[in-house]
Scaffold this motif. Sequence first.
Motif, PDB file in Angstrom:
ATOM      1  N   LEU A 190       0.640 -35.676  -4.718  1.00 22.65           N
ATOM      2  CA  LEU A 190       1.422 -36.634  -3.955  1.00 22.65           C
ATOM      3  C   LEU A 190       1.778 -36.049  -2.594  1.00 22.65           C
ATOM      4  O   LEU A 190       1.749 -34.831  -2.393  1.00 22.65           O
ATOM      5  CB  LEU A 190       2.694 -37.010  -4.718  1.00 22.65           C
TER       6      LEU A 190
ATOM      7  N   ILE B  53       7.954 -43.807  -5.524  1.00 24.63           N
ATOM      8  CA  ILE B  53       7.788 -42.581  -6.302  1.00 24.63           C
ATOM      9  C   ILE B  53       8.890 -41.622  -5.872  1.00 24.63           C
ATOM     10  O   ILE B  53       9.026 -41.321  -4.678  1.00 24.63           O
ATOM     11  CB  ILE B  53       6.420 -41.912  -6.066  1.00 24.63           C
TER      12      ILE B  53
ATOM     13  N   LEU C  21      -1.473 -45.607 -13.232  1.00 24.05           N
ATOM     14  CA  LEU C  21      -1.790 -46.991 -12.895  1.00 24.05           C
ATOM     15  C   LEU C  21      -2.481 -47.704 -14.056  1.00 24.05           C
ATOM     16  O   LEU C  21      -2.198 -48.874 -14.340  1.00 24.05           O
ATOM     17  CB  LEU C  21      -2.676 -47.034 -11.649  1.00 24.05           C
TER      18      LEU C  21
ATOM     19  N   ILE D  89       2.184 -49.688  -6.732  1.00 28.36           N
ATOM     20  CA  ILE D  89       3.251 -48.690  -6.798  1.00 28.36           C
ATOM     21  C   ILE D  89       4.330 -49.050  -5.785  1.00 28.36           C
ATOM     22  O   ILE D  89       4.065 -49.180  -4.591  1.00 28.36           O
ATOM     23  CB  ILE D  89       2.709 -47.271  -6.530  1.00 28.36           C
TER      24      ILE D  89
ATOM     25  N   ILE E 122       1.303 -41.865  -2.686  1.00 30.12           N
ATOM     26  CA  ILE E 122       0.049 -41.366  -3.233  1.00 30.12           C
ATOM     27  C   ILE E 122      -0.909 -41.042  -2.095  1.00 30.12           C
ATOM     28  O   ILE E 122      -0.832 -41.617  -1.003  1.00 30.12           O
ATOM     29  CB  ILE E 122      -0.593 -42.379  -4.203  1.00 30.12           C
TER      30      ILE E 122
ATOM     31  N   VAL F  49      -2.300 -40.061 -10.902  1.00 31.98           N
ATOM     32  CA  VAL F  49      -2.029 -41.418 -10.399  1.00 31.98           C
ATOM     33  C   VAL F  49      -2.914 -42.447 -11.093  1.00 31.98           C
ATOM     34  O   VAL F  49      -2.452 -43.533 -11.480  1.00 31.98           O
ATOM     35  CB  VAL F  49      -2.227 -41.479  -8.872  1.00 31.98           C
ATOM     36  N   SER F  50      -4.184 -42.144 -11.268  1.00 33.34           N
ATOM     37  CA  SER F  50      -5.083 -43.106 -11.915  1.00 33.34           C
ATOM     38  C   SER F  50      -4.671 -43.372 -13.354  1.00 33.34           C
ATOM     39  O   SER F  50      -4.746 -44.514 -13.830  1.00 33.34           O
ATOM     40  CB  SER F  50      -6.528 -42.598 -11.860  1.00 33.34           C
TER      41      SER F  50
ATOM     42  N   PHE G  46       7.596 -42.843 -11.305  1.00 31.69           N
ATOM     43  CA  PHE G  46       6.803 -43.894 -10.669  1.00 31.69           C
ATOM     44  C   PHE G  46       7.447 -45.238 -11.007  1.00 31.69           C
ATOM     45  O   PHE G  46       7.705 -45.522 -12.175  1.00 31.69           O
ATOM     46  CB  PHE G  46       5.367 -43.908 -11.197  1.00 31.69           C
TER      47      PHE G  46
ATOM     48  N   GLU H 236      -5.595 -43.566  -5.101  1.00 36.36           N
ATOM     49  CA  GLU H 236      -5.446 -44.112  -6.448  1.00 36.36           C
ATOM     50  C   GLU H 236      -6.396 -43.445  -7.437  1.00 36.36           C
ATOM     51  O   GLU H 236      -6.297 -43.664  -8.644  1.00 36.36           O
ATOM     52  CB  GLU H 236      -5.704 -45.628  -6.437  1.00 36.36           C
TER      53      GLU H 236
END
Length: 338
Positions: A183, A163, A62, A160, A50, A58-59, A152, A53
């Motif tokens: 990414l 990936i 997560l 993480i 990443i 990605v956020s 992921f 974050e």
Amino acid sequence: MQTIYSCIHDIDIDGNQCIRKEVNQKDASDYTQRLINEILGNPNRKEYKITSERTEVVSIVLEASKQSLIENDNADLIALRLLDKERDRQKDVNRLRIEIRRGSLFQSLIQEDDHFYYVITKIENVDILDIQDLYKKSGLPYENKSFKNCLFKIADDGEIIQIFLSDKNGPIADYWDNLFLELEALSSDESNTESLFRIVSAKLKKEIEKISPTDYTLYRNQALGFFKTQEKFTIDDFLNYTFGNQNPESSQLDIDKIKESISKKIIDSGTDTEFTIVSSAIKSRKFRETKKINNVASIIIDGYDEEIKTNVQSVEENGDKYIRIKSTDLETFNRFKW
């Protein structure tokens, strides 16, 4: 594996809309597990990291693993982001008369032991015929029809772990890894090129040279040619290029066994197995091989020669052994003209 959530969106670039479709969760669970196994077992996957974050996809990923839940609105946001990036890219390539391949976006959150998998994959649009009411419905393909994948792997504490991305069309498109997912490749193409060249060179030497020096020279030459002339590296492409066009000179070589050994070594090395080749990353001395001919002369094989069997040959005359080399340099040729 326990499937927590799955959904599918039709990505309609022409209509500028994303349409979320209902999917059978049992089918989705089976499909996701096959997909995860395929991605993890794909020798041509590429590992990423990443950049932050706080980036959109990605956020959301997560948050989903933290809450053990994907909100429909968040799944919609990921699909809308892909629509936005594909629409922009389509505008960029219109002048080249290229059309981005149409498809749907499949997302799924899976829990296994102490970690989660979040799958984001672009699949072919598939319509199925419901036997009960004879209406066409959108569904998941029985066979995997994905062509862009992202997986992921996330620890239960929210970290993480890995990936992986893969693309069945070849190199991973910039709009997919960079613009959509935001990414960054864990390894650069330069470092991958240098690392894989070192690995395959060492394996060819170990597996072939002692058994058949002639075959080692020929197959090494082919391997050099691959890194000098090809745009991208995949294991299958490398093996086909290096071994596919010629039979070994020695009957003692088991080429299938050698190919299997090289493939395993590459996969076990942890290096990316699909990337764009940067031949300039390989120092010229690594392309070069020097062999002694007699007490006053040596021969340097300096890189790839497409016609090596014609340009360099061993011959015997009256019991004496010679290396015959085709000369294209007149000054050097005249120097030995006696």
